[in-house]
Scaffold this motif. Sequence first.
Motif, PDB file in Angstrom:
ATOM      1  N   GLY A 265      -0.073   4.840  -1.307  1.00  0.00           N
ATOM      2  CA  GLY A 265      -1.392   4.792  -0.306  1.00  0.00           C
ATOM      3  C   GLY A 265      -1.155   4.848   1.187  1.00  0.00           C
TER       4      GLY A 265
ATOM      5  N   GLU B 208     -12.418   3.120  10.975  1.00  0.00           N
ATOM      6  CA  GLU B 208     -13.917   3.018   9.945  1.00  0.00           C
ATOM      7  C   GLU B 208     -14.735   3.918  10.411  1.00  0.00           C
ATOM      8  OE1 GLU B 208     -15.284  -0.938  11.390  1.00  0.00           O
ATOM      9  OE2 GLU B 208     -14.006  -1.978  10.081  1.00  0.00           O
TER      10      GLU B 208
ATOM     11  N   GLY C 261     -11.636  -0.617   3.066  1.00  0.00           N
ATOM     12  CA  GLY C 261     -11.512  -1.561   4.353  1.00  0.00           C
ATOM     13  C   GLY C 261     -11.967  -3.214   3.930  1.00  0.00           C
TER      14      GLY C 261
ATOM     15  N   VAL D  15     -13.236  -0.044  -3.244  1.00  0.00           N
ATOM     16  CA  VAL D  15     -11.864  -0.303  -3.688  1.00  0.00           C
ATOM     17  C   VAL D  15     -10.994  -0.618  -2.623  1.00  0.00           C
ATOM     18  CG1 VAL D  15     -10.327   0.061  -5.324  1.00  0.00           C
ATOM     19  CG2 VAL D  15     -12.723   1.011  -5.665  1.00  0.00           C
TER      20      VAL D  15
ATOM     21  N   ILE E 186       0.862  -1.223   0.087  1.00  0.00           N
ATOM     22  CA  ILE E 186       0.003   0.024   0.130  1.00  0.00           C
ATOM     23  C   ILE E 186       0.885   1.261  -0.152  1.00  0.00           C
ATOM     24  CG2 ILE E 186      -1.561   1.266   1.257  1.00  0.00           C
ATOM     25  CD1 ILE E 186      -2.605  -1.475   2.465  1.00  0.00           C
TER      26      ILE E 186
ATOM     27  N   ARG F 175      -8.150  -7.132   3.824  1.00  0.00           N
ATOM     28  CA  ARG F 175      -9.458  -6.607   4.075  1.00  0.00           C
ATOM     29  C   ARG F 175     -10.291  -6.896   2.845  1.00  0.00           C
ATOM     30  NH1 ARG F 175      -5.743  -1.250   5.667  1.00  0.00           N
ATOM     31  NH2 ARG F 175      -5.410  -1.981   7.820  1.00  0.00           N
TER      32      ARG F 175
ATOM     33  N   PRO G 166      -1.900   2.694   4.682  1.00  0.00           N
ATOM     34  CA  PRO G 166      -2.469   1.628   5.207  1.00  0.00           C
ATOM     35  C   PRO G 166      -3.232   1.709   6.687  1.00  0.00           C
ATOM     36  CG  PRO G 166       0.079   1.694   5.504  1.00  0.00           C
ATOM     37  CD  PRO G 166      -0.288   3.002   4.666  1.00  0.00           C
TER      38      PRO G 166
ATOM     39  N   ASP H  19     -16.518   3.799  -2.509  1.00  0.00           N
ATOM     40  CA  ASP H  19     -15.722   3.774  -1.424  1.00  0.00           C
ATOM     41  C   ASP H  19     -14.357   3.629  -1.578  1.00  0.00           C
ATOM     42  OD1 ASP H  19     -14.497   4.230   1.095  1.00  0.00           O
ATOM     43  OD2 ASP H  19     -15.798   2.388   2.097  1.00  0.00           O
TER      44      ASP H  19
ATOM     45  N   SER I  36      -5.427  -3.923   0.198  1.00  0.00           N
ATOM     46  CA  SER I  36      -5.300  -4.818   1.058  1.00  0.00           C
ATOM     47  C   SER I  36      -5.863  -6.267   0.962  1.00  0.00           C
ATOM     48  CB  SER I  36      -5.552  -4.408   2.762  1.00  0.00           C
ATOM     49  OG  SER I  36      -5.581  -5.671   3.352  1.00  0.00           O
TER      50      SER I  36
ATOM     51  N   PHE J  82      -6.743   2.247  -6.055  1.00  0.00           N
ATOM     52  CA  PHE J  82      -7.880   3.428  -6.461  1.00  0.00           C
ATOM     53  C   PHE J  82      -7.634   4.376  -7.211  1.00  0.00           C
ATOM     54  CE2 PHE J  82      -7.926   4.679  -1.664  1.00  0.00           C
ATOM     55  CZ  PHE J  82      -7.116   5.969  -1.981  1.00  0.00           C
TER      56      PHE J  82
ATOM     57  N   TYR K 272     -16.644   8.270  -1.360  1.00  0.00           N
ATOM     58  CA  TYR K 272     -16.344   8.283   0.171  1.00  0.00           C
ATOM     59  C   TYR K 272     -14.971   8.120   0.164  1.00  0.00           C
ATOM     60  CZ  TYR K 272     -15.564   7.580   4.945  1.00  0.00           C
ATOM     61  OH  TYR K 272     -14.809   7.739   6.266  1.00  0.00           O
TER      62      TYR K 272
ATOM     63  N   TYR L  44      -5.724   1.975   9.545  1.00  0.00           N
ATOM     64  CA  TYR L  44      -7.181   1.395   9.601  1.00  0.00           C
ATOM     65  C   TYR L  44      -7.900   2.349  10.569  1.00  0.00           C
ATOM     66  CZ  TYR L  44     -11.052  -1.091   8.367  1.00  0.00           C
ATOM     67  OH  TYR L  44     -12.241  -1.867   7.699  1.00  0.00           O
TER      68      TYR L  44
END
Length: 250
Positions: A74, A80, A107, A127, A69, A133, A76, A103, A130, A163, A175, A78
Amino acid sequence: MQKNMLRRNYYVITITMLLTIVGVYFITSRCNKNNFQGDMPFEQATTLLGELYKDKSGFGIPSEETEIIRSRGGAPTYGEISYKAVDTILNDLFITDEDVLYDLGSGVGKMVLQSYLSFPFKKVVGVELSTKRFAQSVEVKDLLEEKGLMNPKRPILFLQEDFTESDLDDATVVYLGSTCYSLDLMNTLVKKLSKLKKGLWVITLKRLPDPEEYNFTLIKEYRLPMSWSKSSPVHVYELKEQMPNRQSQV
Ligand SMILES: C[S@@+](CC[C@H](N)C(=O)[O-])C[C@H]1O[C@@H](n2cnc3c(N)ncnc32)[C@H](O)[C@@H]1O
């Protein structure tokens, strides 16, 4: 003799009627199941998601995945978005059956699936880079399908890819759980998103860089609960005009 005939006819008619009733019931119940429109009440949807995700977690991925990632630019890290936050924002946007959600960095897919269950999206897409995930999001999607809660006319897609390279052409709502996305990544995203359809809504935890330059207008700001905070900023932008695709002009 005639009595026996009558009795036989009576049995044949009764059995035929019973079989017809069972057949009609079976067909209509299957149709109803495959006709799910995304109208599940909040409490019911979040209880269901709680059950489906009870043995799953997006926290803690193998270090090789973290490296992949990072190597793609990106983030990584995490966390929510909460169910309540998703519900608040999407209710305010008056989602219709013409809307398509992406999204970007999905995740384990909770946000995507909640949106599918409780809002009439035509299509929802998550998208995620990982493997761990992504795999969990697909497992839960399969469980929803087993429960008859997937309507083939309203697809759920989970894609394992970067993404920044995804095809987002049909997106109307994007999102970004972007709290940890670098400025470079946000710059790449705002450029990419500005080429999508006019009217696109971008829900992002980090502000878009130079929104006016890319024809984005801030339409709403919130403070909403996330897995890491009771009150985290959320920004919603609308794309006022599609930016020309610079590449195709060359
Ligand atoms: C903060 S989490 C958000 C999870 C999910 N949206 C939610 O709110 O439940 C961000 C996710 O983005 C993923 N990610 C980061 N950069 C990415 C990239 N370039 N392509 C795909 N996924 C990426 C991370 O692996 C992580 O799972």
